[in-house]
Design a protein around this motif. Structure first.
Motif, PDB file in Angstrom:
ATOM      1  N   VAL A 171      84.783  26.426   7.696  1.00 32.12           N
ATOM      2  CA  VAL A 171      83.877  25.713   6.288  1.00 32.12           C
ATOM      3  C   VAL A 171      84.726  24.365   6.707  1.00 32.12           C
ATOM      4  O   VAL A 171      85.695  24.468   6.304  1.00 32.12           O
ATOM      5  CB  VAL A 171      83.752  26.592   5.111  1.00 32.12           C
ATOM      6  CG1 VAL A 171      83.423  25.606   3.892  1.00 32.12           C
ATOM      7  CG2 VAL A 171      83.325  27.992   5.278  1.00 32.12           C
ATOM      8  N   GLU A 230      79.885  22.056   1.036  1.00 34.09           N
ATOM      9  CA  GLU A 230      80.725  22.725   2.065  1.00 34.09           C
ATOM     10  C   GLU A 230      79.717  23.073   3.080  1.00 34.09           C
ATOM     11  O   GLU A 230      78.395  23.214   2.801  1.00 34.09           O
ATOM     12  CB  GLU A 230      80.987  24.001   1.597  1.00 34.09           C
ATOM     13  CG  GLU A 230      82.295  24.270   0.648  1.00 34.09           C
ATOM     14  CD  GLU A 230      82.637  25.521   0.266  1.00 34.09           C
ATOM     15  OE1 GLU A 230      83.793  25.830  -0.575  1.00 34.09           O
ATOM     16  OE2 GLU A 230      81.884  26.599   0.395  1.00 34.09           O
ATOM     17  N   TYR A 231      80.046  22.792   4.374  1.00 37.05           N
ATOM     18  CA  TYR A 231      79.205  23.054   5.597  1.00 37.05           C
ATOM     19  C   TYR A 231      79.854  23.891   6.671  1.00 37.05           C
ATOM     20  O   TYR A 231      80.831  23.836   6.725  1.00 37.05           O
ATOM     21  CB  TYR A 231      78.511  21.722   5.824  1.00 37.05           C
ATOM     22  CG  TYR A 231      79.565  20.796   6.601  1.00 37.05           C
ATOM     23  CD1 TYR A 231      79.682  20.854   8.045  1.00 37.05           C
ATOM     24  CD2 TYR A 231      80.065  19.799   5.902  1.00 37.05           C
ATOM     25  CE1 TYR A 231      80.475  19.997   8.732  1.00 37.05           C
ATOM     26  CE2 TYR A 231      81.073  19.084   6.772  1.00 37.05           C
ATOM     27  CZ  TYR A 231      81.183  19.114   7.961  1.00 37.05           C
ATOM     28  OH  TYR A 231      81.826  18.278   8.587  1.00 37.05           O
ATOM     29  N   SER A 232      78.837  24.461   7.274  1.00 40.72           N
ATOM     30  CA  SER A 232      79.253  25.288   8.340  1.00 40.72           C
ATOM     31  C   SER A 232      78.340  25.071   9.530  1.00 40.72           C
ATOM     32  O   SER A 232      77.096  24.638   9.322  1.00 40.72           O
ATOM     33  CB  SER A 232      79.096  26.862   8.257  1.00 40.72           C
ATOM     34  OG  SER A 232      79.825  27.060   7.446  1.00 40.72           O
TER      35      SER A 232
END
Length: 102
Positions: free
Chosen positions: A24, A11-13
């Motif tokens: 996200v 998951e990345y922000s």
């Protein structure tokens, strides 16, 4: 760059200053080196009309989705987008900016 035999889900922000945007996104790490990773993002996460379209020099906060014991706030990996593939618009090269020792 070592190509991973198995994709690592993340998951990345996208960071704006020191803060992550609320959204996200999902992706996979597919290559790894001492200084960075290759990441593909899920097509549904990267619509060109999105206000958080992944751009060069964007700072990211990554969370590996493989081990429950790594799922703490202190265990995020931080990276900067340094290149986008000319062949696959969903493939990016990221340079580590902060990596937890674990």
């Amino acid at each position: 760059m070592i190509v991973l035999t198995q994709k690592v889900p993340v998951e990345y922000s996208i960071l704006q200053g020191k803060y992550a945007v609320v959204t996200v996104f999902m992706g996979n790490l597919i290559g790894f080196s001492e200084k960075g990773v290759q990441m593909t993002r899920y097509p549904a996460s990267c619509q060109l009309t999105s206000p958080h379209f992944l751009e060069l020099l964007s700072n990211l906060k990554l969370k590996l989705l493989i081990e429950a014991e790594m799922a703490t706030e202190k265990e995020h990996i931080y990276a900067k987008v340094i290149q986008q593939s000319h062949v696959d618009k969903h493939l990016f090269l990221l340079r580590f900016t902060a990596v937890p020792q674990k």
